[in-house]
Design a protein around this motif. Structure first.
Motif, PDB file in Angstrom:
ATOM      1  N   ASP A  36       0.813  -1.228   0.000  1.00 50.64           N
ATOM      2  CA  ASP A  36       0.000   0.000   0.000  1.00 50.64           C
ATOM      3  C   ASP A  36       0.838   1.267   0.000  1.00 50.64           C
ATOM      4  O   ASP A  36       0.421   2.292  -0.535  1.00 50.64           O
ATOM      5  CB  ASP A  36      -0.948   0.007   1.205  1.00 50.64           C
ATOM      6  CG  ASP A  36      -2.038  -1.042   1.085  1.00 50.64           C
ATOM      7  OD1 ASP A  36      -2.277  -1.535  -0.031  1.00 50.64           O
ATOM      8  OD2 ASP A  36      -2.650  -1.368   2.123  1.00 50.64           O
ATOM      9  N   SER A  37       2.007   1.205   0.601  1.00 51.22           N
ATOM     10  CA  SER A  37       2.806   2.432   0.698  1.00 51.22           C
ATOM     11  C   SER A  37       3.952   2.517  -0.305  1.00 51.22           C
ATOM     12  O   SER A  37       4.323   3.617  -0.719  1.00 51.22           O
ATOM     13  CB  SER A  37       3.355   2.602   2.120  1.00 51.22           C
ATOM     14  OG  SER A  37       4.184   1.508   2.450  1.00 51.22           O
ATOM     15  N   LEU A  38       4.510   1.396  -0.731  1.00 53.49           N
ATOM     16  CA  LEU A  38       5.719   1.451  -1.563  1.00 53.49           C
ATOM     17  C   LEU A  38       5.528   1.091  -3.032  1.00 53.49           C
ATOM     18  O   LEU A  38       6.320   1.510  -3.878  1.00 53.49           O
ATOM     19  CB  LEU A  38       6.804   0.533  -0.977  1.00 53.49           C
ATOM     20  CG  LEU A  38       7.324   0.891   0.413  1.00 53.49           C
ATOM     21  CD1 LEU A  38       8.372  -0.109   0.848  1.00 53.49           C
ATOM     22  CD2 LEU A  38       7.874   2.304   0.447  1.00 53.49           C
ATOM     23  N   TYR A  39       4.510   0.304  -3.345  1.00 52.66           N
ATOM     24  CA  TYR A  39       4.366  -0.172  -4.727  1.00 52.66           C
ATOM     25  C   TYR A  39       4.317   0.979  -5.726  1.00 52.66           C
ATOM     26  O   TYR A  39       4.993   0.956  -6.755  1.00 52.66           O
ATOM     27  CB  TYR A  39       3.117  -1.044  -4.866  1.00 52.66           C
ATOM     28  CG  TYR A  39       2.903  -1.547  -6.274  1.00 52.66           C
ATOM     29  CD1 TYR A  39       3.686  -2.581  -6.776  1.00 52.66           C
ATOM     30  CD2 TYR A  39       1.948  -0.964  -7.108  1.00 52.66           C
ATOM     31  CE1 TYR A  39       3.516  -3.030  -8.069  1.00 52.66           C
ATOM     32  CE2 TYR A  39       1.768  -1.409  -8.404  1.00 52.66           C
ATOM     33  CZ  TYR A  39       2.553  -2.445  -8.887  1.00 52.66           C
ATOM     34  OH  TYR A  39       2.384  -2.891 -10.170  1.00 52.66           O
ATOM     35  N   LEU A 135       8.612   9.461   1.384  1.00 50.37           N
ATOM     36  CA  LEU A 135       7.407   8.625   1.359  1.00 50.37           C
ATOM     37  C   LEU A 135       6.187   9.439   1.770  1.00 50.37           C
ATOM     38  O   LEU A 135       5.111   9.302   1.184  1.00 50.37           O
ATOM     39  CB  LEU A 135       7.579   7.407   2.277  1.00 50.37           C
ATOM     40  CG  LEU A 135       6.414   6.421   2.308  1.00 50.37           C
ATOM     41  CD1 LEU A 135       6.148   5.829   0.936  1.00 50.37           C
ATOM     42  CD2 LEU A 135       6.687   5.313   3.327  1.00 50.37           C
ATOM     43  N   LYS A 136       6.356  10.310   2.763  1.00 45.25           N
ATOM     44  CA  LYS A 136       5.258  11.174   3.207  1.00 45.25           C
ATOM     45  C   LYS A 136       4.824  12.115   2.079  1.00 45.25           C
ATOM     46  O   LYS A 136       3.632  12.282   1.816  1.00 45.25           O
ATOM     47  CB  LYS A 136       5.715  11.986   4.429  1.00 45.25           C
ATOM     48  CG  LYS A 136       4.690  12.979   4.929  1.00 45.25           C
ATOM     49  CD  LYS A 136       3.784  12.341   5.945  1.00 45.25           C
ATOM     50  CE  LYS A 136       2.936  13.373   6.638  1.00 45.25           C
ATOM     51  NZ  LYS A 136       1.552  13.391   6.200  1.00 45.25           N
ATOM     52  N   GLU A 137       5.794  12.695   1.402  1.00 47.62           N
ATOM     53  CA  GLU A 137       5.478  13.588   0.273  1.00 47.62           C
ATOM     54  C   GLU A 137       4.748  12.824  -0.830  1.00 47.62           C
ATOM     55  O   GLU A 137       3.767  13.315  -1.389  1.00 47.62           O
ATOM     56  CB  GLU A 137       6.763  14.204  -0.283  1.00 47.62           C
ATOM     57  CG  GLU A 137       7.393  15.238   0.622  1.00 47.62           C
ATOM     58  CD  GLU A 137       8.737  15.734   0.093  1.00 47.62           C
ATOM     59  OE1 GLU A 137       9.025  15.534  -1.114  1.00 47.62           O
ATOM     60  OE2 GLU A 137       9.497  16.303   0.885  1.00 47.62           O
ATOM     61  N   HIS A 138       5.228  11.628  -1.124  1.00 46.47           N
ATOM     62  CA  HIS A 138       4.597  10.800  -2.163  1.00 46.47           C
ATOM     63  C   HIS A 138       3.163  10.432  -1.763  1.00 46.47           C
ATOM     64  O   HIS A 138       2.243  10.511  -2.590  1.00 46.47           O
ATOM     65  CB  HIS A 138       5.423   9.526  -2.386  1.00 46.47           C
ATOM     66  CG  HIS A 138       4.832   8.609  -3.398  1.00 46.47           C
ATOM     67  ND1 HIS A 138       5.056   8.738  -4.744  1.00 46.47           N
ATOM     68  CD2 HIS A 138       3.987   7.549  -3.261  1.00 46.47           C
ATOM     69  CE1 HIS A 138       4.394   7.804  -5.395  1.00 46.47           C
ATOM     70  NE2 HIS A 138       3.742   7.066  -4.517  1.00 46.47           N
ATOM     71  N   ALA A 139       2.968  10.054  -0.512  1.00 45.21           N
ATOM     72  CA  ALA A 139       1.632   9.676  -0.028  1.00 45.21           C
ATOM     73  C   ALA A 139       0.670  10.857  -0.087  1.00 45.21           C
ATOM     74  O   ALA A 139      -0.489  10.694  -0.466  1.00 45.21           O
ATOM     75  CB  ALA A 139       1.736   9.132   1.402  1.00 45.21           C
ATOM     76  N   ASP A 140       1.153  12.040   0.292  1.00 45.16           N
ATOM     77  CA  ASP A 140       0.305  13.240   0.237  1.00 45.16           C
ATOM     78  C   ASP A 140      -0.075  13.578  -1.199  1.00 45.16           C
ATOM     79  O   ASP A 140      -1.208  13.963  -1.481  1.00 45.16           O
ATOM     80  CB  ASP A 140       1.013  14.431   0.887  1.00 45.16           C
ATOM     81  CG  ASP A 140       1.136  14.280   2.402  1.00 45.16           C
ATOM     82  OD1 ASP A 140       0.402  13.440   2.975  1.00 45.16           O
ATOM     83  OD2 ASP A 140       1.969  14.981   3.004  1.00 45.16           O
ATOM     84  N   MET A 141       0.879  13.406  -2.109  1.00 44.71           N
ATOM     85  CA  MET A 141       0.643  13.770  -3.506  1.00 44.71           C
ATOM     86  C   MET A 141      -0.309  12.779  -4.194  1.00 44.71           C
ATOM     87  O   MET A 141      -1.212  13.178  -4.927  1.00 44.71           O
ATOM     88  CB  MET A 141       1.966  13.813  -4.273  1.00 44.71           C
ATOM     89  CG  MET A 141       1.803  14.230  -5.732  1.00 44.71           C
ATOM     90  SD  MET A 141       3.375  14.187  -6.632  1.00 44.71           S
ATOM     91  CE  MET A 141       4.324  15.384  -5.722  1.00 44.71           C
ATOM     92  N   GLY A 143      -2.135  10.194  -2.603  1.00 45.00           N
ATOM     93  CA  GLY A 143      -3.195   9.650  -1.759  1.00 45.00           C
ATOM     94  C   GLY A 143      -2.990   8.186  -1.389  1.00 45.00           C
ATOM     95  O   GLY A 143      -3.950   7.438  -1.217  1.00 45.00           O
ATOM     96  N   THR A 144      -1.746   7.780  -1.262  1.00 44.37           N
ATOM     97  CA  THR A 144      -1.436   6.405  -0.872  1.00 44.37           C
ATOM     98  C   THR A 144      -1.169   6.341   0.627  1.00 44.37           C
ATOM     99  O   THR A 144      -1.102   7.375   1.307  1.00 44.37           O
ATOM    100  CB  THR A 144      -0.206   5.872  -1.641  1.00 44.37           C
ATOM    101  OG1 THR A 144       0.903   6.740  -1.386  1.00 44.37           O
ATOM    102  CG2 THR A 144      -0.477   5.806  -3.133  1.00 44.37           C
ATOM    103  N   LEU A 145      -1.005   5.136   1.126  1.00 48.76           N
ATOM    104  CA  LEU A 145      -0.771   4.934   2.559  1.00 48.76           C
ATOM    105  C   LEU A 145       0.598   5.480   2.958  1.00 48.76           C
ATOM    106  O   LEU A 145       1.585   5.241   2.265  1.00 48.76           O
ATOM    107  CB  LEU A 145      -0.852   3.444   2.898  1.00 48.76           C
ATOM    108  CG  LEU A 145      -0.519   3.077   4.351  1.00 48.76           C
ATOM    109  CD1 LEU A 145      -1.658   3.484   5.281  1.00 48.76           C
ATOM    110  CD2 LEU A 145      -0.247   1.589   4.478  1.00 48.76           C
ATOM    111  N   TYR A 146       0.622   6.174   4.082  1.00 44.22           N
ATOM    112  CA  TYR A 146       1.900   6.555   4.681  1.00 44.22           C
ATOM    113  C   TYR A 146       1.970   5.913   6.053  1.00 44.22           C
ATOM    114  O   TYR A 146       1.080   6.087   6.886  1.00 44.22           O
ATOM    115  CB  TYR A 146       2.050   8.071   4.827  1.00 44.22           C
ATOM    116  CG  TYR A 146       3.280   8.426   5.637  1.00 44.22           C
ATOM    117  CD1 TYR A 146       4.531   8.322   5.065  1.00 44.22           C
ATOM    118  CD2 TYR A 146       3.183   8.788   6.973  1.00 44.22           C
ATOM    119  CE1 TYR A 146       5.671   8.586   5.791  1.00 44.22           C
ATOM    120  CE2 TYR A 146       4.316   9.065   7.707  1.00 44.22           C
ATOM    121  CZ  TYR A 146       5.559   8.966   7.123  1.00 44.22           C
ATOM    122  OH  TYR A 146       6.686   9.221   7.856  1.00 44.22           O
TER     123      TYR A 146
END
Length: 196
Positions: A36-39, A135-141, A143-146
């Motif tokens: 959920d967070s890295l794929y 990872l936090k920036e990617h999740a915010d951008m 909408g994935t799990l952080y």
């Protein structure tokens, strides 16, 4: 005394099959947070260096281990079922099949626990090397799990600790059974001598 021992052996065989199912479910769930967070951070799955988050390669490196873990957990379920096939859960006297079933389940439980612990600890260390800020920036951008949680790595202590406990208790139960069988044989022999 046999009655207590037989109750214990039935409980242990049921616990073995339940714990095997838990191990199977754990093998299915261990990759959940990673997926959920890295794929989505990998821009090109054929080139692991093309990623938005440094360290996200841990997701791909865990794939082979997770396949083995899944297969091994199914083998564990089959070995637990073998306890029931050989009537280890209900047999008053044990025969060679009961000892083989008990030893196979206990031995494979130890092997699986050591195998998984060594890999899970290594992957946990790799997970902690992930660039969580990126990872936090990617999740915010996207909408994935952080998450920074190591829950799925850490829970293996409880899962495999319980598995090893059940395996040890099955072996102890088999020893208890042998002692009771010897005592019973001795009492029967003394009864024969007294009647002769």
């Amino acid at each position: 005394m046999y009655k207590k021992q037989m109750i214990v052996q039935k409980i242990l065989c049921l616990a073995a099959i339940i714990m095997s199912a838990v191990v199977f479910l754990y093998s299915l769930g261990i990759m959940t947070d990673l997926y959920d967070s890295l794929y989505s951070t990998m821009r090109n799955p054929n080139d692991y260096t093309q990623t938005d988050v440094a360290g996200s390669i841990v997701y791909y490196r865990m794939q082979a281990f997770n396949q083995y873990f899944l297969v091994y957990s199914i083998v564990l379920i089959l070995l637990a079922a073998f306890l029931f096939v050989t009537s280890t859960h209900s047999r008053r006297k044990y025969y060679i099949g009961n000892y083989i079933a008990t030893a196979a389940f206990a031995g494979f439980s130890v092997y699986l626990s050591v195998f998984c612990h060594s890999y899970i600890q290594a992957f946990r260390a790799m997970w902690l090397q992930v660039d969580f800020e990126a990872l936090k920036e990617h999740a915010d951008m996207w909408g994935t799990l952080y998450t920074e949680s190591t829950f799925w790595f850490d829970v293996h202590y409880a899962v495999f600790g319980l598995l090893l406990l059940i395996a040890a208790l099955l072996v102890a139960n088999a020893v208890w059974k042998v002692v009771l069988m010897k005592q019973e044989a001795k009492l029967i022999e003394e009864g024969r001598r007294a009647s002769a």
